[in-house]
Design an enzyme around this catalytic site. Structure first.
Site, PDB file in Angstrom:
ATOM      1  N   GLY A 157      32.191  37.210  34.275  1.00  0.00           N
ATOM      2  CA  GLY A 157      31.170  36.287  33.802  1.00  0.00           C
ATOM      3  C   GLY A 157      31.536  35.616  32.499  1.00  0.00           C
ATOM      4  CB  SER A 236      36.597  37.084  36.072  1.00  0.00           C
ATOM      5  OG  SER A 236      36.482  35.911  35.291  1.00  0.00           O
TER       6      SER A 236
END
Length: 514
Positions: A157, A236
């Protein structure tokens, strides 16, 4: 090139371990932990899996604990375990309710499936709070090994959004199918996790992750997990966090293996201290808490007294630009380093990889540039893939392999109708597209699964679990994955042609420009 179906041999270990099962386990039974007695329940689909949600691992980081390292939570009461804890505050709450721009939907041919996927990026319907340091456990102790490998997942995120409550990260299928204990965690995000205070702690969010791992080490045996076989994995920003973790605690990692998906400490670039300091003082001035000339203790006390919504209103809106990370790990040369390659890393087995078209996600947030031809735009975004993801992953894998550490490298190629994001140009195997497939949580309400898709996800779960079961050789010995060597056929392509198994090519096959 060569193609082979590398099937992970899991059946034999499970059968052999069956004699070591606990004498009795009732699904959802209450588990005693350092946080208190946690009540559980059956998972929503895998009804033999026990699910424990919203377990606090640190005290609420509010008031005098805001911007400080986490403080361990110790409790003696009951924890219901029925609901996920709130998500940690993002940079801008109002952005959670923003619709994706229609003009970009039209320009890039974003599909109905794609619109649903984009909506999940901002965690719709998930409550947010500054009191958010919780974790979740899925386990199935009534079968398999008495002490199961443990997998702790750090969500992505861009360090400004995300939550362990995102449906894609539900761990019930991992626990049901792979005889592992699956844990997901929350950690402080944006300014709360990475405040940039030059006179204070720069990276509380990374310290949250460490405390969550410590909680797992101390409590997971009560859930049927093996505290000596913890694998830390993430995607990520979560993948970058895994990498930062290996540099921050090289001599006391606690965990036994690392899986870094689409994120490294050098690829998702940490903030220079100067930028972090600038953003800190921008906020302190906006909130009338002083500037660089204000006594640090006075300034911190003021900042800790500001209501969270008022503080949030002063921050940069980063939700609409997920490729931008103004609030992220800050170089402090203690946990985060200017040049990580110059510092020791935990000597742990590593599984690392990227998707085939990471920029397929980020591109659709940026309007087409009229001064660029389609070829020039394609070239630009390919370069972004290489600079931010592929080359840093190659460098990290090369270092690990050169140090004699068991290393495996993969590339995700899976493209399915129910994960398709955009068509003009095709988004391909974009950033984050493998995560729901890996967890077995793809939303099939608009478009159902195609033939072979379920098997692709099952194969990946089996591979990740084989690594967790025996990080020093489970992938190699269980199913024949070759250890990574740049100049040999050792890079494993997953989801290739939509099939389970793996297509193997040279380790540096995709490393142009590196």
């Amino acid at each position: 090139m060569r193609y082979l179906h590398l099937i992970i041999a899991l059946a034999a270990p499970l059968v052999a371990a069956s004699a070591c099962r606990p004498p009795k386990w009732r699904v959802g039974q209450t588990v005693q932990t350092s946080s208190g007695a946690v009540e559980g329940h059956a998972a929503s689909t895998a009804s033999e899996v026990s699910e424990y949600l919203g377990i606090p691992y640190a005290q609420p980081p509010v008031r005098a604990l805001r911007f400080q390292p986490p403080v361990r939570y110790n409790g003696k009461g009951k924890i219901s375990g029925k609901s996920f804890g709130p998500a940690c505050f993002p940079s801008n709450i109002s952005a959670y309710d923003a619709d994706f721009p229609q003009e970009l939907i039209d320009v890039y041919g974003i599909t109905e499936v794609g619109r649903r996927i984009l909506a999940t990026i901002t965690n719709p319907g998930i409550p947010v709070s500054e009191d958010c340091l919780t974790l979740n456990v899925w386990t199935k102790p009534q079968t398999g090994e008495k002490r199961k490998p443990v997998m702790v997942y750090i969500h992505g995120g861009s360090f400004v959004s995300g939550s362990s409550a995102v449906p894609a990260y539900n761990g019930q299928f991992f626990a049901d199918e792979e005889d592992v204990v699956l844990v997901t965690i929350n950690y402080r995000l944006t300014f709360f996790g990475f405040p940039g205070n030059p006179h204070g702690h720069q990276n509380p969010g990374l310290l949250d992750q460490r405390m969550a791992v410590e909680w797992v080490r101390d409590n997971i045996a009560s859930f049927g997990g093996d505290p000596k076989r913890i694998t830390l994995f993430g995607e990520s920003a979560g993948g970058a966090s895994v990498d930062h973790y290996s540099f921050a605690w090289p001599h006391d990692p606690i965990v036994a293996g690392l899986i870094s998906m689409s994120g490294t400490a050098s690829g998702i670039t940490p903030r220079p201290a100067s930028l972090a300091t600038s953003l800190w003082y921008n906020t302190t001035r906006a909130l009338n808490c002083g500037d660089a000339h204000t006594p640090p203790s006075t300034q911190l006390t003021c900042m800790q007294s500001i209501p969270a919504p008022a503080l949030l209103a002063t921050l940069l809106n980063t939700i609409s630009a997920p490729h931008s990370t103004p609030y992220s790990p800050t170089i402090d040369n203690h946990l985060v380093f200017t040049t990580p390659s110059h510092h020791p890393t935990a000597p742990l087995p590593l599984l690392i990889g990227t998707t085939d078209n990471e920029s397929g996600l980020f591109r659709i947030f940026v309007p087409p540039q009229p001064h660029l031809t389609p070829h020039q735009e394609t070239t630009f975004w390919h370069a972004q893939n290489q600079i931010n993801f592929v080359c840093p992953a190659a460098a990290r894998a090369n270092r690990s392999a050169a140090e004699g550490i068991p290393t495996w490298r993969y590339r995700w190629h899976g493209v399915f109708p129910n994960t398709e994001l955009a068509r003009t140009p095709p988004s391909g195997a974009y950033h984050d597209s493998e995560v729901a497939v890996l967890f077995g949580t793809v939303d099939g309400s608009v478009v159902g699964e195609v033939e072979g898709q379920r098997e692709v996800g099952g194969y990946m779960r089996g591979a990740w679990a084989a690594f967790a079961r025996e990080p020093w050789g489970g992938l190699e010995g269980g199913g024949g994955w070759p250890r990574y060597v740049a100049g040999e056929e050792t890079l494993v392509r997953l989801g290739w042609e939509g099939k389970p198994g793996a297509s193997v090519v040279r380790g540096d096959f995709y490393d142009d420009g590196c």
